[in-house]
Design a protein around this motif. Structure first.
Motif, PDB file in Angstrom:
ATOM      1  N   LEU A  96       8.409  69.746  15.508  1.00 36.69           N
ATOM      2  CA  LEU A  96       9.396  69.264  16.468  1.00 36.69           C
ATOM      3  C   LEU A  96       8.985  69.691  17.871  1.00 36.69           C
ATOM      4  O   LEU A  96       8.451  70.784  18.063  1.00 36.69           O
ATOM      5  N   VAL A 163      14.308  64.473  20.646  1.00 41.36           N
ATOM      6  CA  VAL A 163      13.930  64.285  19.235  1.00 41.36           C
ATOM      7  C   VAL A 163      14.899  63.403  18.459  1.00 41.36           C
ATOM      8  O   VAL A 163      14.625  63.074  17.299  1.00 41.36           O
ATOM      9  N   VAL A 167      18.202  64.312  14.177  1.00 45.48           N
ATOM     10  CA  VAL A 167      17.231  65.394  13.974  1.00 45.48           C
ATOM     11  C   VAL A 167      17.770  66.706  14.537  1.00 45.48           C
ATOM     12  O   VAL A 167      17.655  67.761  13.911  1.00 45.48           O
ATOM     13  N   ALA A 171      18.342  70.062  12.499  1.00 48.66           N
ATOM     14  CA  ALA A 171      17.656  71.281  12.933  1.00 48.66           C
ATOM     15  C   ALA A 171      18.656  72.400  13.204  1.00 48.66           C
ATOM     16  O   ALA A 171      18.413  73.563  12.861  1.00 48.66           O
ATOM     17  N   LEU A 207      12.316  68.321   6.764  1.00 48.07           N
ATOM     18  CA  LEU A 207      12.268  69.295   7.838  1.00 48.07           C
ATOM     19  C   LEU A 207      12.090  70.679   7.221  1.00 48.07           C
ATOM     20  O   LEU A 207      12.810  71.039   6.276  1.00 48.07           O
TER      21      LEU A 207
END
Length: 292
Positions: A96, A163, A167, A171, A207
């Motif tokens: 990322l 991003v 996302v 995250a 992720l």
């Protein structure tokens, strides 16, 4: 398996190990105020590797991670480098382009912003807070990734512009879950994790946690016994180096002054103590360590 060097940072060297794998080698290099010191801190790289390995295992039910192995028999030795105990064979990830920071306490750049505007990463905080106060709850506070210079604190909305909103949400949830697990376990062992920086990346569409996790280099570790709001508590990392460097009057520009032996020894002890208190294991049993 053969490896090819692809990157050398302030602390970590990275090698291409083929088959979408990388070899991370954590050196004993010490940086302070963004300057690499001439003298290493013995076993620092092993501590960072050992602590990351511990946390990858302790949080693998919360988040996938990139670690394949820390056992040197699983990968070839890098010529000229002492890699035992300081290396991780990992899966390559598409990283990322933001830093995933979680703060549980008001310190560092967040404290500076709060003093100036009453906010943290653009979000208002309660009035009357002191430096190092515990926040009402842990907060995801992203920053940019700067190729040169310093990262810049940004809002969650700004991170979403970089991003994507989905996302950032994923995250944030992952980062907060791992931080809470780590902070709870550390607190039971007398250590406050004031804040930390995670590196996340995509591996096979998932992720995942990458790089180092909840180490003294990526986090602020404070001793519960000496913690007191209103100041910056001593930390379990390079605090002896920082304190000494500040006292010398060094202008924080390279080259750095030479570190005295007692400062090197004190810093090493801080790193080792962090590992032993967090894990409950003697550092002397970690691979490549001859004694403490």
């Amino acid at each position: 398996m053969t490896v090819q060097p692809i990157y050398s940072g302030k602390v970590r060297d990275v090698y291409d190990a083929g088959d979408d794998r990388l070899l991370f080698v954590a050196s004993d290099r010490m940086s302070a105020f963004d300057v690499v010191m001439a003298e290493p801190i013995p076993d620092k790289g092993r501590v960072l590797t050992a602590i990351s390995s511990f946390w990858f295992e302790a949080t693998d039910d919360l988040a996938p991670n990139h670690l394949i192995s820390t056992d040197v028999v699983d990968f070839v030795e890098v010529a000229g480098d002492d890699v035992v105990g300081r290396s991780m064979l990992v899966r390559r990830a598409d990283m990322l382009s933001i830093e995933c920071i979680v703060r549980g306490y008001l310190s560092g750049s967040a404290w500076k912003e709060y003093k100036a505007s009453g906010t943290m990463h653009g979000v208002p905080l309660p009035k009357g807070m002191q430096e190092s106060d515990q926040l009402p709850e842990p907060v995801f506070t992203p920053s940019t990734k700067a190729d040169t210079g310093h990262d810049e604190n940004i809002t969650v909305d700004q991170a979403a512009d970089i991003v994507g909103g989905d996302v950032v949400k994923q995250a944030a949830e992952m980062s907060l879950a791992v931080y809470r697990r780590g902070a709870d376990l550390a607190a039971e062992r007398g250590i406050i994790i004031a804040d930390t920086k995670f590196e996340l990346g995509w591996i096979d569409g998932e992720l995942a946690l990458c790089d180092e996790v909840l180490t003294p280099d990526s986090s602020r570790f404070w001793d519960v016994e000496t913690y007191e709001p209103g100041a910056t508590p001593p930390s379990f990392d390079k605090q002896p180096v920082r304190d000494w460097a500040e006292a010398t009057g060094w202008d924080k520009q390279p080259p750095a002054p030479s570190l005295p032996g007692d400062v090197i020894d004190a810093s090493r002890r801080r790193y080792v103590e962090a590992y032993e208190r967090l894990t409950g294991l003697p550092f002397s049993q970690w691979a490549g360590v001859e004694g403490t």
